[in-house]
Design a protein around this motif. Structure first.
Motif, PDB file in Angstrom:
ATOM      1  N   ILE A 169     -82.426  20.902  82.247  1.00 24.95           N
ATOM      2  CA  ILE A 169     -81.819  21.872  82.395  1.00 24.95           C
ATOM      3  C   ILE A 169     -80.418  22.341  81.445  1.00 24.95           C
ATOM      4  O   ILE A 169     -80.683  23.123  81.326  1.00 24.95           O
ATOM      5  CB  ILE A 169     -81.132  21.862  83.942  1.00 24.95           C
ATOM      6  CG1 ILE A 169     -82.394  21.903  84.488  1.00 24.95           C
ATOM      7  CG2 ILE A 169     -80.244  22.755  84.360  1.00 24.95           C
ATOM      8  CD1 ILE A 169     -81.808  20.990  86.450  1.00 24.95           C
ATOM      9  N   PHE A 170     -79.994  21.406  81.429  1.00 23.02           N
ATOM     10  CA  PHE A 170     -78.442  21.663  79.879  1.00 23.02           C
ATOM     11  C   PHE A 170     -79.133  22.456  79.315  1.00 23.02           C
ATOM     12  O   PHE A 170     -78.892  23.094  77.978  1.00 23.02           O
ATOM     13  CB  PHE A 170     -78.167  20.301  79.739  1.00 23.02           C
ATOM     14  CG  PHE A 170     -76.978  21.290  79.306  1.00 23.02           C
ATOM     15  CD1 PHE A 170     -75.808  21.359  79.721  1.00 23.02           C
ATOM     16  CD2 PHE A 170     -77.070  20.554  77.469  1.00 23.02           C
ATOM     17  CE1 PHE A 170     -74.335  22.161  78.594  1.00 23.02           C
ATOM     18  CE2 PHE A 170     -75.532  20.671  77.169  1.00 23.02           C
ATOM     19  CZ  PHE A 170     -74.270  21.254  77.840  1.00 23.02           C
ATOM     20  N   PHE A 214     -81.768  16.791  84.003  1.00 22.82           N
ATOM     21  CA  PHE A 214     -79.969  17.277  83.627  1.00 22.82           C
ATOM     22  C   PHE A 214     -80.316  17.937  82.190  1.00 22.82           C
ATOM     23  O   PHE A 214     -79.602  18.607  81.756  1.00 22.82           O
ATOM     24  CB  PHE A 214     -78.413  16.100  83.775  1.00 22.82           C
ATOM     25  CG  PHE A 214     -77.526  16.574  83.148  1.00 22.82           C
ATOM     26  CD1 PHE A 214     -77.275  17.759  83.155  1.00 22.82           C
ATOM     27  CD2 PHE A 214     -77.123  16.058  81.905  1.00 22.82           C
ATOM     28  CE1 PHE A 214     -75.888  17.883  82.919  1.00 22.82           C
ATOM     29  CE2 PHE A 214     -76.034  17.087  81.053  1.00 22.82           C
ATOM     30  CZ  PHE A 214     -75.418  17.192  82.069  1.00 22.82           C
ATOM     31  N   GLN A 215     -80.944  16.890  81.626  1.00 25.76           N
ATOM     32  CA  GLN A 215     -80.553  17.032  79.946  1.00 25.76           C
ATOM     33  C   GLN A 215     -82.224  18.506  79.998  1.00 25.76           C
ATOM     34  O   GLN A 215     -81.611  19.116  78.741  1.00 25.76           O
ATOM     35  CB  GLN A 215     -81.215  16.453  79.535  1.00 25.76           C
ATOM     36  CG  GLN A 215     -80.601  15.169  79.618  1.00 25.76           C
ATOM     37  CD  GLN A 215     -80.957  13.736  78.409  1.00 25.76           C
ATOM     38  OE1 GLN A 215     -82.031  12.893  78.195  1.00 25.76           O
ATOM     39  NE2 GLN A 215     -80.216  12.937  77.800  1.00 25.76           N
ATOM     40  N   ASP A 218     -82.811  11.335  86.601  1.00 25.35           N
ATOM     41  CA  ASP A 218     -82.128  12.704  87.222  1.00 25.35           C
ATOM     42  C   ASP A 218     -81.647  12.696  85.907  1.00 25.35           C
ATOM     43  O   ASP A 218     -81.678  14.096  85.315  1.00 25.35           O
ATOM     44  CB  ASP A 218     -81.127  11.757  87.154  1.00 25.35           C
ATOM     45  CG  ASP A 218     -80.001  12.484  87.965  1.00 25.35           C
ATOM     46  OD1 ASP A 218     -80.140  13.906  89.186  1.00 25.35           O
ATOM     47  OD2 ASP A 218     -78.695  12.192  88.082  1.00 25.35           O
ATOM     48  N   LYS A 219     -81.621  11.788  84.566  1.00 23.56           N
ATOM     49  CA  LYS A 219     -81.126  12.337  83.274  1.00 23.56           C
ATOM     50  C   LYS A 219     -81.750  12.939  82.770  1.00 23.56           C
ATOM     51  O   LYS A 219     -81.605  13.547  81.595  1.00 23.56           O
ATOM     52  CB  LYS A 219     -80.325  11.025  82.283  1.00 23.56           C
ATOM     53  CG  LYS A 219     -80.036  10.916  80.940  1.00 23.56           C
ATOM     54  CD  LYS A 219     -79.445  10.043  80.674  1.00 23.56           C
ATOM     55  CE  LYS A 219     -79.344   9.781  78.867  1.00 23.56           C
ATOM     56  NZ  LYS A 219     -78.491   8.519  78.197  1.00 23.56           N
ATOM     57  N   SER A 245     -79.940  26.382  79.558  1.00 23.77           N
ATOM     58  CA  SER A 245     -78.679  27.882  79.557  1.00 23.77           C
ATOM     59  C   SER A 245     -78.110  27.529  77.623  1.00 23.77           C
ATOM     60  O   SER A 245     -77.269  28.231  77.815  1.00 23.77           O
ATOM     61  CB  SER A 245     -77.379  26.707  79.460  1.00 23.77           C
ATOM     62  OG  SER A 245     -76.985  25.257  78.900  1.00 23.77           O
TER      63      SER A 245
END
Length: 74
Positions: A16-17, A13-14, A9-10, A20
């Motif tokens: 996808i971040f 997230f990293q 999960d982490k 951005s």
């Protein structure tokens, strides 16, 4: 097991971040976010209404979902 899930999960997230930071991805995310503003629901619901055997029921459910979702998104 939960440690592995938390790690994945982490990492997701990293990843996808990090995406951005790219302007193209940011613009795409904003366009996708606009889907909830109504036109998509209208087109989708009307398509169900005319194309499915139980279109009336599906249309009613989609309409109810939209009515519930709209105030929550604001």
């Amino acid at each position: 097991m939960f440690g592995t899930i938390a790690k994945l999960d982490k990492q997701a997230f990293q990843y996808i971040f990090a995406l951005s930071e790219h302007r193209e991805w940011l613009l795409l995310a904003r366009k996708i976010s606009k889907i909830e503003d109504g036109p998509f629901y209208c087109i989708f619901s009307l398509t169900l209404l005319v194309s499915h055997a139980r279109g009336g029921e599906l249309f009613s459910l989609a309409l109810a979902a939209f009515i519930l979702e709209l105030p929550l998104s604001f």
